[in-house]
Design a protein around this motif. Structure first.
Motif, PDB file in Angstrom:
ATOM      1  N   ILE A 122      85.900  60.226  18.392  1.00 22.67           N
ATOM      2  CA  ILE A 122      84.454  60.360  18.217  1.00 22.67           C
ATOM      3  C   ILE A 122      84.091  61.834  18.114  1.00 22.67           C
ATOM      4  O   ILE A 122      84.461  62.634  18.979  1.00 22.67           O
ATOM      5  N   ALA A 123      83.433  62.190  17.023  1.00 26.71           N
ATOM      6  CA  ALA A 123      82.793  63.502  16.844  1.00 26.71           C
ATOM      7  C   ALA A 123      83.749  64.641  16.529  1.00 26.71           C
ATOM      8  O   ALA A 123      83.297  65.781  16.390  1.00 26.71           O
ATOM      9  N   ILE A 124      85.040  64.369  16.406  1.00 23.66           N
ATOM     10  CA  ILE A 124      86.008  65.416  16.057  1.00 23.66           C
ATOM     11  C   ILE A 124      86.970  64.867  15.010  1.00 23.66           C
ATOM     12  O   ILE A 124      87.774  63.978  15.316  1.00 23.66           O
ATOM     13  N   PRO A 125      86.932  65.354  13.762  1.00 23.55           N
ATOM     14  CA  PRO A 125      87.970  64.973  12.807  1.00 23.55           C
ATOM     15  C   PRO A 125      89.292  65.605  13.205  1.00 23.55           C
ATOM     16  O   PRO A 125      89.325  66.486  14.073  1.00 23.55           O
ATOM     17  N   HIS A 126      90.373  65.155  12.615  1.00 22.42           N
ATOM     18  CA  HIS A 126      91.673  65.726  12.984  1.00 22.42           C
ATOM     19  C   HIS A 126      91.611  67.248  12.843  1.00 22.42           C
ATOM     20  O   HIS A 126      91.283  67.772  11.771  1.00 22.42           O
ATOM     21  N   PRO A 127      91.902  67.990  13.922  1.00 23.10           N
ATOM     22  CA  PRO A 127      91.720  69.456  13.886  1.00 23.10           C
ATOM     23  C   PRO A 127      92.486  70.158  12.781  1.00 23.10           C
ATOM     24  O   PRO A 127      92.017  71.175  12.261  1.00 23.10           O
ATOM     25  N   ALA A 128      93.650  69.621  12.400  1.00 25.92           N
ATOM     26  CA  ALA A 128      94.445  70.288  11.363  1.00 25.92           C
ATOM     27  C   ALA A 128      93.813  70.168   9.986  1.00 25.92           C
ATOM     28  O   ALA A 128      94.232  70.869   9.049  1.00 25.92           O
ATOM     29  N   ARG A 169      71.612  71.216  20.998  1.00 26.17           N
ATOM     30  CA  ARG A 169      72.104  71.819  19.756  1.00 26.17           C
ATOM     31  C   ARG A 169      73.015  70.854  19.000  1.00 26.17           C
ATOM     32  O   ARG A 169      72.947  70.740  17.772  1.00 26.17           O
ATOM     33  N   TRP A 170      73.884  70.171  19.729  1.00 30.63           N
ATOM     34  CA  TRP A 170      74.881  69.312  19.082  1.00 30.63           C
ATOM     35  C   TRP A 170      74.335  67.951  18.694  1.00 30.63           C
ATOM     36  O   TRP A 170      74.894  67.284  17.823  1.00 30.63           O
ATOM     37  N   SER A 171      73.282  67.507  19.357  1.00 30.95           N
ATOM     38  CA  SER A 171      72.614  66.252  18.991  1.00 30.95           C
ATOM     39  C   SER A 171      71.129  66.556  18.815  1.00 30.95           C
ATOM     40  O   SER A 171      70.307  66.267  19.686  1.00 30.95           O
ATOM     41  N   PRO A 172      70.761  67.152  17.680  1.00 34.04           N
ATOM     42  CA  PRO A 172      69.412  67.708  17.520  1.00 34.04           C
ATOM     43  C   PRO A 172      68.292  66.675  17.533  1.00 34.04           C
ATOM     44  O   PRO A 172      67.140  67.042  17.781  1.00 34.04           O
ATOM     45  N   GLY A 225      79.033  61.108  13.326  1.00 35.71           N
ATOM     46  CA  GLY A 225      77.573  61.074  13.440  1.00 35.71           C
ATOM     47  C   GLY A 225      76.906  61.718  12.242  1.00 35.71           C
ATOM     48  O   GLY A 225      77.357  62.771  11.768  1.00 35.71           O
ATOM     49  N   ASP A 226      75.814  61.128  11.788  1.00 37.59           N
ATOM     50  CA  ASP A 226      75.183  61.652  10.573  1.00 37.59           C
ATOM     51  C   ASP A 226      74.408  62.941  10.803  1.00 37.59           C
ATOM     52  O   ASP A 226      74.028  63.618   9.852  1.00 37.59           O
ATOM     53  N   SER A 227      74.169  63.315  12.081  1.00 33.47           N
ATOM     54  CA  SER A 227      73.495  64.590  12.347  1.00 33.47           C
ATOM     55  C   SER A 227      74.338  65.492  13.249  1.00 33.47           C
ATOM     56  O   SER A 227      73.805  66.390  13.907  1.00 33.47           O
ATOM     57  N   ASP A 228      75.635  65.271  13.248  1.00 35.28           N
ATOM     58  CA  ASP A 228      76.550  66.097  14.043  1.00 35.28           C
ATOM     59  C   ASP A 228      76.840  67.393  13.300  1.00 35.28           C
ATOM     60  O   ASP A 228      76.583  67.517  12.092  1.00 35.28           O
ATOM     61  N   PRO A 252      74.562  56.648  13.399  1.00 35.04           N
ATOM     62  CA  PRO A 252      73.385  57.503  13.574  1.00 35.04           C
ATOM     63  C   PRO A 252      73.610  58.411  14.771  1.00 35.04           C
ATOM     64  O   PRO A 252      74.358  58.076  15.690  1.00 35.04           O
ATOM     65  N   GLY A 253      73.007  59.580  14.738  1.00 38.41           N
ATOM     66  CA  GLY A 253      73.112  60.472  15.887  1.00 38.41           C
ATOM     67  C   GLY A 253      74.010  61.660  15.634  1.00 38.41           C
ATOM     68  O   GLY A 253      74.594  61.820  14.562  1.00 38.41           O
ATOM     69  N   GLY A 254      74.093  62.505  16.652  1.00 40.19           N
ATOM     70  CA  GLY A 254      74.863  63.727  16.563  1.00 40.19           C
ATOM     71  C   GLY A 254      76.158  63.649  17.346  1.00 40.19           C
ATOM     72  O   GLY A 254      76.805  62.606  17.411  1.00 40.19           O
ATOM     73  N   HIS A 255      76.505  64.756  17.975  1.00 37.50           N
ATOM     74  CA  HIS A 255      77.792  64.878  18.645  1.00 37.50           C
ATOM     75  C   HIS A 255      77.955  63.859  19.775  1.00 37.50           C
ATOM     76  O   HIS A 255      79.056  63.390  20.038  1.00 37.50           O
TER      77      HIS A 255
END
Length: 277
Positions: A122-128, A169-172, A225-228, A252-255
């Motif tokens: 959730i909220a983090i794509p693969h870092p590489a 900030r992360w979930s505006p 999230g569409d606003s992350d 829907p939502g942010g981080h």
């Protein structure tokens, strides 16, 4: 649902965790600034649906122990999750990770694929798969603030106002009440626990950890999230990091999408989990 904290030894550390339900194991792993209590609504929903939902407090977050030697790199965090699954006696399991928990979950899937039946991040794509850009570096400027030893002095200012700032900030589009961050602030009032949480940022290096260099064969679902600060397109670009099935679920939502819209998140997560019954 009981919120009594239980304990288990895993990877040389004593972990506290919250548990609800019986059935296939789903490990719910929090990030920063968060605690195992962030999963309360999800634990309840999973338990009602016939799953055993376990939310650990990650290393350094009380009541989990602070390691004697500072070790918060993603490889170590991933080994924690593998060890937790095995200590809880239900291998393979589903691992659901948010933020730092997602980073750890990617590592766990690479280092111990037999321990996982399904990876959910959730909220983090693969870092590489992430390419730094000026706008992204600005969005993650907290990395550069929190990895300094001086952060231990100023993060507690004004009742941890910086924690509230990060949530906003992360979930505006989310407007959490003053109690939303109460649990993590309580933990961070102990300087040893705050220092441990900041240690995750100090462990960051310009190069990826070994586990993030490996491709993942475990079936994976990433919630975006569409606003992350990381747009859904970033998760689509991550497909090359997976050799097994990979799906992107837009939310829907942010981080903190799972806390902003718990009913929507839980419905989508339960739909995903049907494949492991």
């Amino acid at each position: 649902m009981s919120d009594d904290v239980r304990f288990v030894e895993a990877n040389g550390l004593r972990f506290g965790y919250l548990e609800s339900g019986q059935g296939p194991l789903v490990l719910l792993v929090h990030g920063f600034p968060d605690t195992a209590y962030a999963w309360d609504a999800t634990r309840s929903a999973l338990a009602a649906a016939g799953f055993r939902a376990v939310a650990p407090f990650t290393r350094g977050y009380a009541p989990t122990a602070v390691p004697q030697q500072e070790a918060y790199d993603s490889d170590t965090l991933g080994r924690d999750l593998i060890a937790l699954v095995r200590a809880l006696g239900r291998e393979p399991a589903v691992i659901v990770g948010h933020d730092w928990g997602a980073s750890a979950a990617y590592s766990a899937a690479a280092l111990g694929p037999d321990a996982l039946s399904l990876l959910v991040t959730i909220a983090i794509p693969h870092p590489a798969s992430v390419t730094p850009t000026p706008s992204l570096l600005w969005a993650v400027r907290h990395f550069f603030a929190l990895n300094r030893r001086s952060a231990l002095r100023w993060v507690p200012d004004r009742d941890f106002a910086y924690i509230d700032e990060l949530l906003n900030r992360w979930s505006p589009n989310w407007h959490p009440g003053p109690d939303e961050a109460a649990a993590v602030k309580t933990i961070f009032r102990n300087p040893k626990n705050l220092d441990a949480a900041l240690g995750y940022y100090r462990a960051l290096r310009p190069w990826p950890p070994s586990s993030h260099k490996m491709k993942i064969g475990v079936p994976t679902v990433s919630f975006a999230g569409d606003s992350d600060i990381m747009p859904p397109a970033a998760y689509e670009r991550a497909r090359s990091r997976f050799t097994g099935p990979y799906e992107v679920v837009q939310m829907p939502g942010g981080h903190f999408m799972h806390r902003e819209h718990p009913d929507v998140f839980n419905e989508k997560l339960l739909r995903v989990l049907e494949r492991v019954r």
